[in-house]
Design an enzyme around this catalytic site. Structure first.
Site, short mmCIF file in Angstrom:
data_model
loop_
_atom_site.label_atom_id
_atom_site.label_comp_id
_atom_site.label_asym_id
_atom_site.label_seq_id
_atom_site.Cartn_x
_atom_site.Cartn_y
_atom_site.Cartn_z
N ASP A 1 97.20 29.50 81.67
CA ASP A 1 96.48 29.75 82.92
C ASP A 1 95.74 31.07 82.72
O ASP A 1 96.34 32.15 82.67
CB ASP A 1 97.49 29.83 84.07
CG ASP A 1 96.82 30.04 85.43
OD1 ASP A 1 95.70 30.57 85.46
OD2 ASP A 1 97.45 29.70 86.45
N ARG B 1 83.57 8.40 89.72
CA ARG B 1 84.79 9.13 89.35
C ARG B 1 84.77 9.61 87.89
O ARG B 1 85.42 10.60 87.54
CB ARG B 1 86.02 8.24 89.61
CG ARG B 1 87.33 8.84 89.20
CD ARG B 1 88.55 8.18 89.85
NE ARG B 1 88.52 6.75 89.88
CZ ARG B 1 88.72 5.95 88.83
NH1 ARG B 1 88.94 6.46 87.64
NH2 ARG B 1 88.71 4.63 88.97
N TYR C 1 102.36 31.74 88.02
CA TYR C 1 102.04 31.48 89.44
C TYR C 1 103.16 30.61 90.03
O TYR C 1 103.56 29.60 89.42
CB TYR C 1 100.69 30.76 89.44
CG TYR C 1 100.15 30.33 90.75
CD1 TYR C 1 99.97 31.22 91.80
CD2 TYR C 1 99.75 29.00 90.94
CE1 TYR C 1 99.43 30.80 93.00
CE2 TYR C 1 99.19 28.58 92.13
CZ TYR C 1 99.04 29.49 93.16
OH TYR C 1 98.50 29.08 94.35
N LYS D 1 88.81 30.66 92.14
CA LYS D 1 88.80 32.13 92.20
C LYS D 1 87.43 32.65 91.72
O LYS D 1 86.46 32.50 92.42
CB LYS D 1 89.94 32.70 91.38
CG LYS D 1 91.29 32.03 91.64
CD LYS D 1 91.81 32.27 93.02
CE LYS D 1 93.14 31.56 93.22
NZ LYS D 1 93.42 31.30 94.62
C1 LIG Z 1 97.02 32.43 88.64
C2 LIG Z 1 96.70 31.25 89.51
N1 LIG Z 1 96.66 30.05 88.95
C3 LIG Z 1 96.40 28.94 89.68
C4 LIG Z 1 96.16 29.03 91.04
C5 LIG Z 1 95.95 27.78 91.83
O1 LIG Z 1 94.64 27.57 92.17
P1 LIG Z 1 94.26 26.59 93.38
O2 LIG Z 1 94.57 27.33 94.62
O3 LIG Z 1 92.82 26.29 93.16
O4 LIG Z 1 95.12 25.38 93.24
C6 LIG Z 1 96.19 30.27 91.65
C7 LIG Z 1 95.94 30.37 93.11
O5 LIG Z 1 96.16 31.39 93.72
C8 LIG Z 1 96.49 31.41 90.88
O6 LIG Z 1 96.58 32.63 91.44
#
Ligand SMILES: Cc1ncc(COP(=O)(O)O)c(C=O)c1O
Length: 383
Positions: A176, A53, A106, A201
């Site tokens: 983010d 871990r 998000y 992504k």
């Molecule tokens: C801008 C953004 N941040 C975070 C995430 C979350 O990522 P995850 O799906 O890997 O949790 C997404 C997912 O679509 C996103 O579009």
């Protein structure tokens, strides 16, 4: 940090070939148990790896490559982008603290704040992407959360100015940066303390891995690592392997996503059925000047606001597309399209008609445009 340009570093950072018989990308390590040679070694606790871990060569290679790209003192990997968002917030906020979040974040970031973090006594309020945040800061504001461009509205934030105001107040800045990736925007160089990435992504890049990370500057590195350990967070060797493999081709993929995304955006902009395009790399976008100042590129994700049409017309347009999948993710090789519901902004955001979010994949741009053209023919039949 190496003087080489990021595109060059993508191909070499995180390599540990000498420790792996020359194998160029660190292989997948699956491990819980890691053995010590004797009790002296156990007591000394100086082995690089101690328990699955807490890291393996697979996680170390991935995190090392990311730290180099982000200019970070430390990176920790986790199982998703949302987990990275939660970890970043929990590493700076506790009971009684306030977090100021951009209203274009998000949607699950909001849900986390308003549901789970609220239960633990962390308060949230929102600011608009273009606001001077000074007026929104409270005595107990410990963190300012940014996302630029924002999910769905694609508004660009002045991260440097936000960081200056937040730091003057003693608050940490979290961002983010999934849209740009560290290739097109470097959060830490603009004053961000914790850079968050849904590596699901563009870093993974092939729509087949769930992965996230948080990269910290020197001041936040120790606490980030501690909270990551306390919460028992982890990303598997398989997923870190895929993350590192994605890093190797991130440069060429992103350039292509950018080119195709811009080709689609420019073509859509001139269509009579379209009211507005939300894409900061277009010169008449309200965020263009900031984007041009701070970013070195754009990915393939953008928004399209249609002129008012019925739901049936939108469905006829979207459902018949041959090259665009209907799906919530993005950052993979495939083109995608989904309706975007912009709601709950703290300021009015008026969309003239239905909003669609498009991800330009790696298909031929001409084929994608021909597909959209057919879509508009179907849309017209329903007006
Ligand atoms: C801008 C953004 N941040 C975070 C995430 C979350 O990522 P995850 O799906 O890997 O949790 C997404 C997912 O679509 C996103 O579009």
């Amino acid at each position: 940090m190496s003087k080489d340009r990021p595109e060059t570093r993508l191909t070499s950072e995180g390599r540990m070939s000498a420790e792996h018989f020359g194998v160029i990308n660190t292989p997948v390590y699956r491990a819980s148990t890691i053995l010590y040679p004797d009790l002296k070694a156990l007591k000394a606790n100086t082995q690089p790896y101690t328990y699955g871990r807490r890291g393996t060569p697979s996680t170390e290679s991935f995190e090392g490559a990311i730290s180099s790209l982000e200019g970070a003192a430390r990176t920790v990997s986790v199982t998703s982008g949302v987990q990275a968002i939660a970890l970043a917030i929990l590493s700076v906020c506790g009971t009684g603290d306030h977090i100021l979040v951009v209203d274009s974040c998000y949607e699950p970031t909001r849900t986390l704040c308003e549901r789970t973090l609220k239960r633990y006594g962390i308060q949230t309020s929102y600011y608009a992407p273009g606001d001077d945040i000074t007026a929104h800061l409270k005595p107990n504001t410990k963190a300012v959360f940014c996302e630029s461009p924002g999910s769905l509205t694609f508004e660009v934030q002045d991260i440097g100015a936000i960081a200056e105001a937040a730091h003057a107040h003693g608050a940490s800045v979290l961002m983010d940066n999934t849209w740009a990736t560290p290739l097109f925007f470097q959060p830490l160089a603009h004053g961000v303390d914790l850079s968050i990435q849904a590596a699901t992504k563009y870093i993974g890049g092939h729509a087949d891995v769930m992965l996230g990370y948080v990269a910290a500057n020197e001041r936040h590195a120790a606490r980030l690592h501690q909270v990551h350990g306390d919460l028992g967070l982890y990303a598997s060797g398989d997923d870190c392997f895929l993350g590192l493999r994605g890093v190797r081709t991130l440069g060429v993929r992103l350039k292509q996503h950018q080119e195709t995304g811009l080709a689609l955006a420019r073509w859509l902009k001139d269509r009579p059925e379209v009211a507005r395009i939300l894409h900061p790399a277009l010169p008449d976008d309200p965020g263009h000047a900031l984007w041009k100042r701070d970013f070195s590129g754009a990915c393939g994700l953008f928004g399209v606001i249609l002129k008012p049409v019925s739901e049936a017309a939108v469905a006829a347009f979207v459902d018949g597309l041959q090259h665009f999948g209907i799906g919530y993710s993005w950052g993979g090789f495939e083109s995608l399209i989904v309706p975007a519901h912009i709601k709950r902004t703290v300021r009015p955001f008026v969309a003239e008609g239905p909003v669609l979010r498009i991800h330009a994949g790696l298909e031929d741009a001409g084929d994608l445009i021909a597909d959209l053209e057919q879509g508009f023919k179907r849309l017209k039949e329903h007006i």
